[in-house]
Design a protein around this motif. Structure first.
Motif, short mmCIF file in Angstrom:
data_model
loop_
_atom_site.label_atom_id
_atom_site.label_comp_id
_atom_site.label_asym_id
_atom_site.label_seq_id
_atom_site.Cartn_x
_atom_site.Cartn_y
_atom_site.Cartn_z
N TYR A 69 9.37 -20.16 -16.60
CA TYR A 69 8.94 -19.24 -15.69
C TYR A 69 8.48 -20.13 -14.36
CZ TYR A 69 4.74 -16.88 -13.01
OH TYR A 69 3.92 -16.49 -12.24
N LEU A 70 7.94 -21.32 -14.75
CA LEU A 70 7.67 -22.14 -13.29
C LEU A 70 8.84 -22.51 -12.44
CD1 LEU A 70 5.00 -24.58 -15.45
CD2 LEU A 70 4.62 -23.21 -13.32
N ILE A 71 9.97 -22.66 -13.30
CA ILE A 71 11.04 -23.19 -12.61
C ILE A 71 11.84 -22.17 -11.61
CG2 ILE A 71 11.32 -25.45 -13.49
CD1 ILE A 71 14.11 -24.20 -14.74
N GLU A 72 11.90 -21.12 -12.36
CA GLU A 72 12.54 -19.58 -11.83
C GLU A 72 11.64 -18.93 -10.82
OE1 GLU A 72 15.46 -18.59 -12.79
OE2 GLU A 72 15.69 -20.26 -13.74
N LYS A 73 10.30 -18.90 -11.21
CA LYS A 73 9.31 -18.32 -10.07
C LYS A 73 9.32 -19.06 -8.91
CE LYS A 73 5.77 -15.82 -8.88
NZ LYS A 73 5.87 -14.03 -8.46
N TYR A 74 9.31 -20.40 -8.86
CA TYR A 74 8.94 -21.09 -7.68
C TYR A 74 10.29 -21.91 -7.41
CZ TYR A 74 4.32 -19.43 -8.36
OH TYR A 74 3.11 -18.94 -8.54
N LYS A 75 11.43 -21.55 -7.89
CA LYS A 75 12.73 -22.03 -7.49
C LYS A 75 12.88 -23.56 -7.38
CE LYS A 75 13.36 -17.92 -6.20
NZ LYS A 75 14.29 -16.69 -7.03
N HIS A 76 12.41 -24.10 -8.55
CA HIS A 76 12.59 -25.54 -8.78
C HIS A 76 14.09 -25.80 -9.65
CE1 HIS A 76 8.65 -26.51 -7.11
NE2 HIS A 76 8.22 -25.65 -7.81
N SER A 77 15.16 -25.42 -9.00
CA SER A 77 16.30 -25.66 -9.65
C SER A 77 16.67 -26.77 -9.92
CB SER A 77 17.36 -24.99 -8.61
OG SER A 77 17.68 -25.75 -7.56
N HIS A 78 16.27 -27.80 -9.52
CA HIS A 78 16.50 -29.28 -10.08
C HIS A 78 16.22 -29.41 -11.43
CE1 HIS A 78 12.32 -29.92 -8.92
NE2 HIS A 78 12.24 -30.74 -9.66
N LEU A 79 15.27 -28.58 -12.14
CA LEU A 79 14.85 -28.87 -13.47
C LEU A 79 15.30 -27.71 -14.46
CD1 LEU A 79 11.09 -29.85 -13.27
CD2 LEU A 79 12.84 -31.19 -13.99
N GLY A 80 16.45 -27.00 -13.87
CA GLY A 80 17.16 -25.78 -14.55
C GLY A 80 18.29 -25.81 -14.26
N LEU A 81 18.99 -24.78 -14.85
CA LEU A 81 20.48 -24.35 -14.84
C LEU A 81 20.14 -22.75 -14.13
CD1 LEU A 81 20.82 -27.23 -16.39
CD2 LEU A 81 22.59 -25.79 -17.46
N THR A 82 21.41 -22.47 -13.30
CA THR A 82 21.68 -21.05 -12.93
C THR A 82 22.69 -20.46 -13.89
OG1 THR A 82 23.14 -21.81 -11.37
CG2 THR A 82 21.04 -21.85 -10.56
N PRO A 83 22.47 -19.01 -13.86
CA PRO A 83 23.19 -18.16 -14.70
C PRO A 83 24.75 -18.62 -14.40
CG PRO A 83 21.61 -16.91 -14.17
CD PRO A 83 21.40 -18.31 -13.18
N ASP A 84 25.15 -19.03 -13.44
CA ASP A 84 26.61 -19.26 -13.13
C ASP A 84 27.22 -20.58 -13.77
OD1 ASP A 84 25.42 -20.55 -11.19
OD2 ASP A 84 26.50 -20.03 -9.59
N HIS A 85 26.16 -21.45 -14.26
CA HIS A 85 26.46 -22.78 -14.67
C HIS A 85 27.33 -22.75 -16.02
CE1 HIS A 85 26.44 -26.78 -16.05
NE2 HIS A 85 26.02 -27.24 -14.96
N HIS A 86 28.28 -23.37 -16.25
CA HIS A 86 29.10 -23.16 -17.55
C HIS A 86 28.22 -23.61 -18.76
CE1 HIS A 86 29.62 -27.58 -16.76
NE2 HIS A 86 30.26 -27.80 -17.88
N GLU A 87 27.11 -24.30 -18.72
CA GLU A 87 26.37 -24.63 -19.90
C GLU A 87 24.92 -23.88 -19.80
OE1 GLU A 87 25.58 -28.95 -19.62
OE2 GLU A 87 27.53 -29.27 -20.59
N TYR A 88 24.91 -22.82 -19.30
CA TYR A 88 23.71 -22.09 -18.92
C TYR A 88 23.49 -21.47 -20.29
CZ TYR A 88 20.41 -18.66 -17.60
OH TYR A 88 19.11 -17.99 -17.35
N GLY A 89 24.60 -20.94 -21.15
CA GLY A 89 24.06 -20.42 -22.45
C GLY A 89 23.57 -21.60 -23.28
N GLU A 90 24.22 -22.40 -23.23
CA GLU A 90 23.46 -23.73 -24.13
C GLU A 90 22.43 -24.16 -23.71
OE1 GLU A 90 25.87 -27.85 -25.69
OE2 GLU A 90 26.39 -27.09 -23.87
N TYR A 91 21.94 -24.16 -22.49
CA TYR A 91 20.46 -24.56 -21.91
C TYR A 91 19.59 -23.60 -22.56
CZ TYR A 91 17.14 -23.87 -18.22
OH TYR A 91 15.97 -23.92 -17.23
N LEU A 92 19.77 -22.31 -22.34
CA LEU A 92 18.89 -21.56 -23.08
C LEU A 92 18.88 -21.45 -24.50
CD1 LEU A 92 19.89 -17.91 -21.08
CD2 LEU A 92 17.95 -19.37 -20.61
N ASN A 93 19.76 -21.67 -24.99
CA ASN A 93 19.75 -21.72 -26.50
C ASN A 93 18.80 -23.18 -26.92
OD1 ASN A 93 20.97 -20.71 -29.03
ND2 ASN A 93 21.54 -22.84 -29.47
N TRP A 94 19.00 -24.10 -26.24
CA TRP A 94 18.19 -25.32 -26.46
C TRP A 94 16.57 -24.82 -26.19
CZ3 TRP A 94 19.53 -28.73 -29.39
CH2 TRP A 94 20.98 -29.28 -29.72
#
Length: 216
Positions: A69-94
């Motif tokens: 919530y914190l990184i998505e709500k406040y657009k701190h993309s440096h601590l997350g991955l966007t849905p178009d990233h090729h490792e996004y599914g793996e990121y969510l899985n972790w």
């Protein structure tokens, strides 16, 4: 934003995230378990679990979800991955695996080794769930053989979420059985300035609580 926190509990995840982000927040530290030792807590959080987090009208109880919530709500993309990233599914899985797969068996070890009264402690359950936890690290052990971080060769909240599970295991004296690459990964995470600030905050709040205690 306000976070209700207990020492070394899952609330470390959002606390660590807040410290990585460097944003303003209010912290309420409580004795564990708060539903028994912090009057009025269940009026705030019906579940009585920790963490509890508020941001305006938003109310949240799940540690990894608060990080997301914190990184998505406040657009701190440096601590997350966007849905178009090729490792996004793996990121969510972790993110999901960190609690459902890795932290859960540790809560059983904690409860039946330390929290229950002596007559209700279950050494066999402790051993079974210790083995279960270590077996659930197989994927992480393999993944970290040639990586510094979980995704995209950089630090994200996935590392915070999984890193807490490893840290929790360490507090339960299970780290002696971590694979070398996993132990090294945990050491890297713990060396981060934001995590060191979390530990310092916990120490400071613990000292304040002792000073304020009538028994002191």
């Amino acid at each position: 934003m306000k976070l209700w926190h207990c020492k070394d509990a899952r609330s470390i995840r959002p606390l660590w995230t807040l410290e990585e982000l460097g944003v303003d927040y209010e912290l309420q530290t409580m004795p564990f378990p708060p539903r028994y030792h912090y009057p009025g807590y269940k009026e705030l959080n019906l579940l009585g679990t920790v963490p509890f987090f508020t941001d305006g009208e938003t109310r949240m109880t799940e540690s990894s979800a608060i990080c997301f919530y914190l990184i998505e709500k406040y657009k701190h993309s440096h601590l997350g991955l966007t849905p178009d990233h090729h490792e996004y599914g793996e990121y969510l899985n972790w993110l999901y695996q960190s609690d459902a797969t890795l932290t859960f068996p540790l809560t059983i070890v904690l409860r039946y080794r330390e929290l229950e009264s002596p007559g209700r402690r279950l050494p066999q359950a402790v051993e079974d769930y210790r083995v279960w936890f270590l077996a659930r690290l197989k994927l992480l052990n393999q993944h970290m053989e040639a990586r510094e971080f979980l995704c995209d060769d950089r630090f994200t909240i996935a590392d915070i979420a999984v890193g807490y599970a490893l840290y929790f295991g360490e507090t339960l004296a299970l780290a002696v059985d971590y694979a070398p690459q996993t132990a090294d990964y945990l050491a890297r995470l713990k060396a981060r300035p934001a995590f060191q600030r979390v530990l310092a905050i916990q120490t400071e709040k613990e000292a304040e609580a002792k000073t304020a205690s009538p028994a002191s």
